[in-house]
Design a protein around this motif. Structure first.
Motif, PDB file in Angstrom:
ATOM      1  N   LEU A   1      -7.503 -17.787  11.069  1.00  0.00           N
ATOM      2  CA  LEU A   1      -6.146 -17.509  10.634  1.00  0.00           C
ATOM      3  C   LEU A   1      -6.132 -17.152   9.140  1.00  0.00           C
ATOM      4  CD1 LEU A   1      -3.137 -17.607  11.592  1.00  0.00           C
ATOM      5  CD2 LEU A   1      -3.062 -19.924  10.676  1.00  0.00           C
ATOM      6  N   ARG A   2      -5.280 -16.208   8.784  1.00  0.00           N
ATOM      7  CA  ARG A   2      -5.091 -15.865   7.375  1.00  0.00           C
ATOM      8  C   ARG A   2      -4.595 -17.094   6.617  1.00  0.00           C
ATOM      9  NH1 ARG A   2      -0.321 -14.300   5.346  1.00  0.00           N
ATOM     10  NH2 ARG A   2       0.484 -13.689   7.376  1.00  0.00           N
ATOM     11  N   LEU A   3      -5.360 -17.526   5.598  1.00  0.00           N
ATOM     12  CA  LEU A   3      -5.028 -18.767   4.900  1.00  0.00           C
ATOM     13  C   LEU A   3      -3.691 -18.683   4.179  1.00  0.00           C
ATOM     14  CD1 LEU A   3      -8.508 -19.793   3.409  1.00  0.00           C
ATOM     15  CD2 LEU A   3      -7.442 -20.536   5.545  1.00  0.00           C
ATOM     16  N   THR A   4      -3.334 -17.488   3.686  1.00  0.00           N
ATOM     17  CA  THR A   4      -2.074 -17.366   2.963  1.00  0.00           C
ATOM     18  C   THR A   4      -0.863 -17.519   3.881  1.00  0.00           C
ATOM     19  OG1 THR A   4      -2.414 -14.962   3.117  1.00  0.00           O
ATOM     20  CG2 THR A   4      -2.860 -16.005   1.002  1.00  0.00           C
ATOM     21  N   ALA A   5      -1.068 -17.670   5.187  1.00  0.00           N
ATOM     22  CA  ALA A   5       0.054 -17.937   6.092  1.00  0.00           C
ATOM     23  C   ALA A   5       0.703 -19.277   5.782  1.00  0.00           C
ATOM     24  CB  ALA A   5      -0.417 -17.900   7.548  1.00  0.00           C
ATOM     25  N   TRP A   6       0.035 -20.140   5.022  1.00  0.00           N
ATOM     26  CA  TRP A   6       0.629 -21.433   4.673  1.00  0.00           C
ATOM     27  C   TRP A   6       1.929 -21.239   3.879  1.00  0.00           C
ATOM     28  CZ3 TRP A   6       1.591 -23.599  -0.183  1.00  0.00           C
ATOM     29  CH2 TRP A   6       1.079 -22.913  -1.273  1.00  0.00           C
ATOM     30  N   THR A   7       2.050 -20.139   3.142  1.00  0.00           N
ATOM     31  CA  THR A   7       3.255 -19.909   2.346  1.00  0.00           C
ATOM     32  C   THR A   7       4.471 -19.622   3.212  1.00  0.00           C
ATOM     33  OG1 THR A   7       2.810 -17.531   2.116  1.00  0.00           O
ATOM     34  CG2 THR A   7       1.871 -18.975   0.454  1.00  0.00           C
ATOM     35  N   GLU A   8       4.260 -19.344   4.496  1.00  0.00           N
ATOM     36  CA  GLU A   8       5.363 -18.991   5.392  1.00  0.00           C
ATOM     37  C   GLU A   8       5.795 -20.167   6.270  1.00  0.00           C
ATOM     38  OE1 GLU A   8       3.961 -15.319   7.383  1.00  0.00           O
ATOM     39  OE2 GLU A   8       2.532 -15.297   5.724  1.00  0.00           O
ATOM     40  N   LEU A   9       5.193 -21.346   6.060  1.00  0.00           N
ATOM     41  CA  LEU A   9       5.517 -22.519   6.860  1.00  0.00           C
ATOM     42  C   LEU A   9       6.604 -23.349   6.181  1.00  0.00           C
ATOM     43  CD1 LEU A   9       1.893 -23.624   7.835  1.00  0.00           C
ATOM     44  CD2 LEU A   9       3.571 -22.482   9.290  1.00  0.00           C
ATOM     45  N   PRO A  10       7.334 -24.180   6.946  1.00  0.00           N
ATOM     46  CA  PRO A  10       8.345 -25.056   6.341  1.00  0.00           C
ATOM     47  C   PRO A  10       7.699 -26.134   5.480  1.00  0.00           C
ATOM     48  CG  PRO A  10       8.087 -25.528   8.686  1.00  0.00           C
ATOM     49  CD  PRO A  10       7.284 -24.299   8.411  1.00  0.00           C
ATOM     50  N   GLY A  11       8.496 -26.680   4.553  1.00  0.00           N
ATOM     51  CA  GLY A  11       8.057 -27.585   3.502  1.00  0.00           C
ATOM     52  C   GLY A  11       6.911 -28.533   3.768  1.00  0.00           C
ATOM     53  N   ALA A  12       7.138 -29.603   4.562  1.00  0.00           N
ATOM     54  CA  ALA A  12       6.121 -30.635   4.752  1.00  0.00           C
ATOM     55  C   ALA A  12       4.867 -30.063   5.399  1.00  0.00           C
ATOM     56  CB  ALA A  12       6.686 -31.778   5.597  1.00  0.00           C
ATOM     57  N   LEU A  13       5.040 -29.215   6.390  1.00  0.00           N
ATOM     58  CA  LEU A  13       3.896 -28.621   7.081  1.00  0.00           C
ATOM     59  C   LEU A  13       3.118 -27.715   6.140  1.00  0.00           C
ATOM     60  CD1 LEU A  13       2.451 -28.350   9.794  1.00  0.00           C
ATOM     61  CD2 LEU A  13       4.000 -26.471  10.363  1.00  0.00           C
ATOM     62  N   ARG A  14       3.834 -26.993   5.290  1.00  0.00           N
ATOM     63  CA  ARG A  14       3.179 -26.109   4.324  1.00  0.00           C
ATOM     64  C   ARG A  14       2.229 -26.901   3.425  1.00  0.00           C
ATOM     65  NH1 ARG A  14       6.358 -22.330   0.012  1.00  0.00           N
ATOM     66  NH2 ARG A  14       7.203 -21.528   1.934  1.00  0.00           N
ATOM     67  N   TRP A  15       2.696 -27.981   2.850  1.00  0.00           N
ATOM     68  CA  TRP A  15       1.864 -28.719   1.894  1.00  0.00           C
ATOM     69  C   TRP A  15       0.750 -29.486   2.587  1.00  0.00           C
ATOM     70  CZ3 TRP A  15       2.096 -26.635  -2.453  1.00  0.00           C
ATOM     71  CH2 TRP A  15       3.287 -26.045  -2.895  1.00  0.00           C
ATOM     72  N   GLN A  16       0.975 -29.844   3.843  1.00  0.00           N
ATOM     73  CA  GLN A  16      -0.100 -30.473   4.612  1.00  0.00           C
ATOM     74  C   GLN A  16      -1.271 -29.509   4.776  1.00  0.00           C
ATOM     75  OE1 GLN A  16       0.090 -30.944   9.053  1.00  0.00           O
ATOM     76  NE2 GLN A  16       0.398 -33.093   8.504  1.00  0.00           N
ATOM     77  N   LYS A  17      -0.977 -28.257   5.127  1.00  0.00           N
ATOM     78  CA  LYS A  17      -2.043 -27.258   5.290  1.00  0.00           C
ATOM     79  C   LYS A  17      -2.693 -26.929   3.954  1.00  0.00           C
ATOM     80  CE  LYS A  17      -0.973 -27.618   9.343  1.00  0.00           C
ATOM     81  NZ  LYS A  17      -1.730 -28.700  10.036  1.00  0.00           N
ATOM     82  N   TYR A  18      -1.885 -26.871   2.910  1.00  0.00           N
ATOM     83  CA  TYR A  18      -2.424 -26.610   1.581  1.00  0.00           C
ATOM     84  C   TYR A  18      -3.404 -27.709   1.172  1.00  0.00           C
ATOM     85  CZ  TYR A  18      -2.446 -25.526  -3.425  1.00  0.00           C
ATOM     86  OH  TYR A  18      -2.826 -25.206  -4.706  1.00  0.00           O
ATOM     87  N   GLY A  19      -3.063 -28.965   1.501  1.00  0.00           N
ATOM     88  CA  GLY A  19      -3.958 -30.078   1.185  1.00  0.00           C
ATOM     89  C   GLY A  19      -5.276 -29.978   1.933  1.00  0.00           C
ATOM     90  N   THR A  20      -5.229 -29.591   3.206  1.00  0.00           N
ATOM     91  CA  THR A  20      -6.459 -29.439   3.975  1.00  0.00           C
ATOM     92  C   THR A  20      -7.324 -28.322   3.393  1.00  0.00           C
ATOM     93  OG1 THR A  20      -5.337 -30.181   5.990  1.00  0.00           O
ATOM     94  CG2 THR A  20      -7.422 -29.013   6.268  1.00  0.00           C
ATOM     95  N   MET A  21      -6.702 -27.205   3.002  1.00  0.00           N
ATOM     96  CA  MET A  21      -7.467 -26.109   2.396  1.00  0.00           C
ATOM     97  C   MET A  21      -8.163 -26.574   1.129  1.00  0.00           C
ATOM     98  SD  MET A  21      -5.263 -22.619   2.917  1.00  0.00           S
ATOM     99  CE  MET A  21      -3.702 -23.256   2.343  1.00  0.00           C
TER     100      MET A  21
END
Length: 430
Positions: free
Chosen positions: A336-356
């Motif tokens: 998956l394109r990693l920058t897709a995290w910017t298109e997710l809703p708040g809590a889920l977005r930062w969760q994925k950012y933390g994993t990256m």
């Protein structure tokens, strides 16, 4: 002559574009609404529609301004630096773009929208945005070509090896610039110049210490990865949804990967979709986790061989990155394109950012291990890890810029210039 009303109109429009970019970056293009944009800049919704009648028109205006800002940095470097100076051009480009991001972070310049959901735009709005993006890509390609070959050199013929290699270097460099927006926020803006210098050094000279070689043969994707999502039951409907959704998000953005489109691609019903996932965001969450599992699996497989006879840190790092390219067309892929995290809703977005970030720390540790044994140059390992993540992210759009080049070609075309540096001699001369 500029009238007072014209000036006020332009100022209000800039205020709207700044507020819209910040809102869409925070909420995503699909979720953000005209009423929210209007409220963020102190306007009624009907007042905002005087400037932009539809949300898609506002999104395109934001995208055009972001493309124009980067295009302006490229044009400035091209005008100021003489042909034949690739190192100077790359350094100036990185420094200029990072300085722009610092000014935005310090609110000295208006915000710029992320490009993530650009492929979700409908026609006719998509056409001018994509035309501007392609023109910007070509300007960057010309900057690289003039830096490498000097003035007056013709663009290599379409379909030639030289043209594909140039497109790959340009796509890789552009991907790194855009990916920087995802991670520069970890630093104080006063540190941005230092980070830009480290980034430019890595782009030009790569990671390999003198004497380290590039593999003679492309590294394949492992047939089974430790902890791989979907290693068993890969033909299940759920796995098919994940692979299809990943491809659609890569091609059309989170907003463009609708439930209807995913189901239609698989020739299944929407009811089948909701049997496996409660919401589309649940599906995107699973797509991220699947890609993270694939990256972890490649990392673990490489680390399992670290310290083996004849295996140094540089070779371990290659083994932890190059198979990811082969995964793009393997049954387990794509990523998956990693920058897709910017298109997710708040809590889920930062969760994925933390994993990256955690996966990035593992790459940073590999860089440090290679520095300890002398196989990797002394570089900033944190910045190096982000450039490796940028390389992974570049894979998601590589088919658009390098059509027809399969995984064996991508490793030397795309990965080599970013891991060994844009100044490394061509592969055939080594």
């Amino acid at each position: 002559m500029t009238t007072g009303s014209t000036l006020r109109f332009a100022e209000k429009r800039e205020l709207i574009l700044d507020g819209a970019a910040r809102l869409f970056n925070r909420r995503g293009i699909k979720a953000g609404t005209l009423s929210e944009v209007a409220a963020s800049v102190g306007l009624a919704t009907n007042s905002l529609t005087y400037y932009y009648r539809k949300k898609e028109d506002l999104v395109v205006a934001c995208l055009m301004r972001s493309i124009g800002a980067l295009d302006g940095v490229i044009a400035d470097v091209d005008a100021r630096l003489a042909p034949g100076d690739l190192a100077g051009r790359v350094r100036a480009l990185v420094q200029g773009y990072v300085a722009l991001l610092a000014a935005i972070e310090d609110r000295l310049r208006p915000a710029l929208i992320f490009f993530g959901d650009m492929r979700a735009l409908p026609q006719p709005q998509a056409e001018p945005a994509f035309a501007a993006y392609v023109a910007m890509f070509r300007r960057l390609r010309g900057l690289l070509m003039a830096g490498e070959a000097g003035a007056g050199v013709a663009l290599p013929a379409a379909g030639s090896t030289a043209r594909r290699a140039l497109n790959a270097r340009c796509h890789g460099l552009l991907s790194q610039l855009l990916w920087a927006r995802a991670w520069l926020g970890r630093y104080e803006t006063s540190d941005y110049p230092r980070v830009a210098s480290a980034m430019a050094d890595l782009l030009l000279h790569g990671l390999a210490a003198p004497g380290q070689a590039w593999p003679r043969e492309p590294m394949p994707a492992p047939e089974v990865l430790p902890g791989e999502a979907g290693a068993e039951g890969d033909t299940t409907t759920r796995e098919a949804y994940l692979r299809t959704a990943t491809r659609l998000v890569n091609d059309h953005g989170v907003g463009g990967a609708s439930v209807e489109r995913i189901a239609a691609t698989l020739e299944l019903t929407k009811g089948s979709f909701y049997h496996h996932h409660d919401t589309k965001h649940d599906l995107i969450d699973d797509c991220f986790e699947r890609s993270f599992a694939l990256i972890r699996g490649v990392q673990w497989a490489a680390l399992a061989q670290a310290g083996a006879p004849g295996r140094n840190g540089w070779q371990t790092l290659l083994a932890a990155t190059l198979p990811l390219m082969a995964l793009q067309t393997a049954p387990q892929g794509p990523l998956l394109r990693l920058t897709a995290w910017t298109e997710l809703p708040g809590a889920l977005r930062w969760q994925k950012y933390g994993t990256m970030n955690r996966l990035g720390e593992r790459y940073a540790a590999m860089v440090v291990a290679g520095q300890a044994d002398g196989s990797i140059r002394l570089v900033d390992p944190a910045v190096a890890a982000q450039l490796i993540a940028g390389l992974i992210n570049a894979l998601s759009e590589v088919e658009h810029w390098l059509p027809g080049d399969g995984p064996p070609a991508l490793q030397p075309l795309l990965a080599r210039p970013l891991l060994m540096g844009l100044l490394a001699p061509p592969l055939e001369t080594r």
